[in-house]
Write an enzyme that holds these catalytic residues in place. Structure first.
Site, PDB file in Angstrom:
ATOM      1  N   ASP A  14      47.434  36.214  37.159  1.00 32.69           N
ATOM      2  CA  ASP A  14      47.418  35.029  38.021  1.00 32.69           C
ATOM      3  C   ASP A  14      46.284  35.224  39.031  1.00 32.69           C
ATOM      4  O   ASP A  14      45.754  36.336  39.173  1.00 32.69           O
ATOM      5  CB  ASP A  14      48.774  34.910  38.724  1.00 32.69           C
ATOM      6  CG  ASP A  14      48.795  33.801  39.768  1.00 32.69           C
ATOM      7  OD1 ASP A  14      48.397  32.670  39.440  1.00 32.69           O
ATOM      8  OD2 ASP A  14      49.185  34.084  40.911  1.00 32.69           O
ATOM      9  N   ASP A  16      45.729  33.265  42.725  1.00 34.11           N
ATOM     10  CA  ASP A  16      46.129  33.254  44.134  1.00 34.11           C
ATOM     11  C   ASP A  16      47.356  34.129  44.355  1.00 34.11           C
ATOM     12  O   ASP A  16      48.392  33.931  43.716  1.00 34.11           O
ATOM     13  CB  ASP A  16      46.442  31.826  44.590  1.00 34.11           C
ATOM     14  CG  ASP A  16      45.232  30.914  44.535  1.00 34.11           C
ATOM     15  OD1 ASP A  16      44.322  31.115  45.337  1.00 34.11           O
ATOM     16  OD2 ASP A  16      45.208  30.015  43.670  1.00 34.11           O
ATOM     17  N   ASP A 176      52.590  36.855  40.920  1.00 33.97           N
ATOM     18  CA  ASP A 176      53.342  37.012  42.170  1.00 33.97           C
ATOM     19  C   ASP A 176      54.450  35.995  42.347  1.00 33.97           C
ATOM     20  O   ASP A 176      55.133  36.013  43.375  1.00 33.97           O
ATOM     21  CB  ASP A 176      52.382  36.897  43.365  1.00 33.97           C
ATOM     22  CG  ASP A 176      51.853  35.472  43.535  1.00 33.97           C
ATOM     23  OD1 ASP A 176      51.366  34.899  42.537  1.00 33.97           O
ATOM     24  OD2 ASP A 176      51.922  34.935  44.657  1.00 33.97           O
TER      25      ASP A 176
END
Length: 236
Positions: A14, A16, A176
């Site tokens: 991922d 961000d 995250d």
């Protein structure tokens, strides 16, 4: 007969909150955007409830948070305002998380492929990684508008794996947030969660196959263990 050599794995990240700490620039561009509506600025504490589905959803959520739900025709100019501000200020104060570059160098030196699968607009993801001189690490970079579907739809991850020339049986997803862990599960790929990103709940509650607290822990040995253990679990 000599067994065929094992194909190096593909590690999909991922963006961000996983690869890059983007929170300062996201908040600044989001506040610039909603200032057009005279709305109160959002803070970093709000960000965990806003990110994860790209700029359009982030703006909608921020406006709703400030008691100003949007009509559908009001959104496009706000997205344009956000994109112009965000792209015009790249890379801003965005930085890779500690240990990331060394971890990617480790993996690449062993022949591993790397990719990015993010719900951020592809143009913004590409522009940001290019500004940070990180594009060269990745065999594929896909965004929330690359395909007709996005995380947690399994096809976003499987499409990224295909573009990177990877094998789904030799892939790992790192993220995250709930979308990252969910897309890995939906695609049948083991997942690694990082707790330093923007999840609004503790990442251990999302059911990842493994958690790392620093990219120093991201080794080829860990990746191989996860792929092996996941395959064994699926086979049972």
């Amino acid at each position: 007969m000599t067994p065929a050599p094992t194909r190096p794995a593909l590690v999909v990240f991922d963006l961000d909150g996983t690869l890059l700490d983007t929170h300062v620039d996201l908040v600044e561009s989001l506040n610039h955007t909603i200032a057009a509506l005279d709305l109160e600025p959002v803070s970093y504490d709000d960000l965990t409830h806003l990110v994860g589905q790209g700029a359009r959803v982030m703006i909608e959520r921020a406006c709703r948070l400030r008691g100003h739900p949007l009509e559908s025709d009001a959104l496009p100019p706000l997205v344009e305002r956000f994109v112009a501000h965000y792209a015009g200020n790249m890379p801003g104060r965005t930085q890779p998380y500690p240990g990331l570059v060394a971890a990617m160098d480790r993996l690449k030196s062993q022949g591993y492929r790397l990719a990015v699968c993010t719900n951020k607009m592809e143009s913004l993801a590409l522009g940001l990684l290019d500004k940070l001189e990180l594009t060269r690490y990745f065999d594929a970079i896909t965004g929330g508008d690359t395909f007709e579907y996005r995380k947690p739809d399994a096809r976003h991850l499987t499409g990224t794996i295909d573009r990177a020339g990877g094998d789904i049986a030799r892939a790992v997803m790192i993220g995250d947030s709930v979308n990252d862990i969910a897309v890995a599960g939906n695609a049948g790929v083991p997942s690694i969660a990082v707790p330093f990103g923007y999840s609004d709940v503790p990442v251990n509650t999302l059911g990842p196959d493994h958690i790392i607290t620093h990219f120093d822990e991201l080794t080829t040995e860990l990746v191989e263990m996860l792929i092996r253990d996941f395959a064994a679990k699926v086979a049972v």
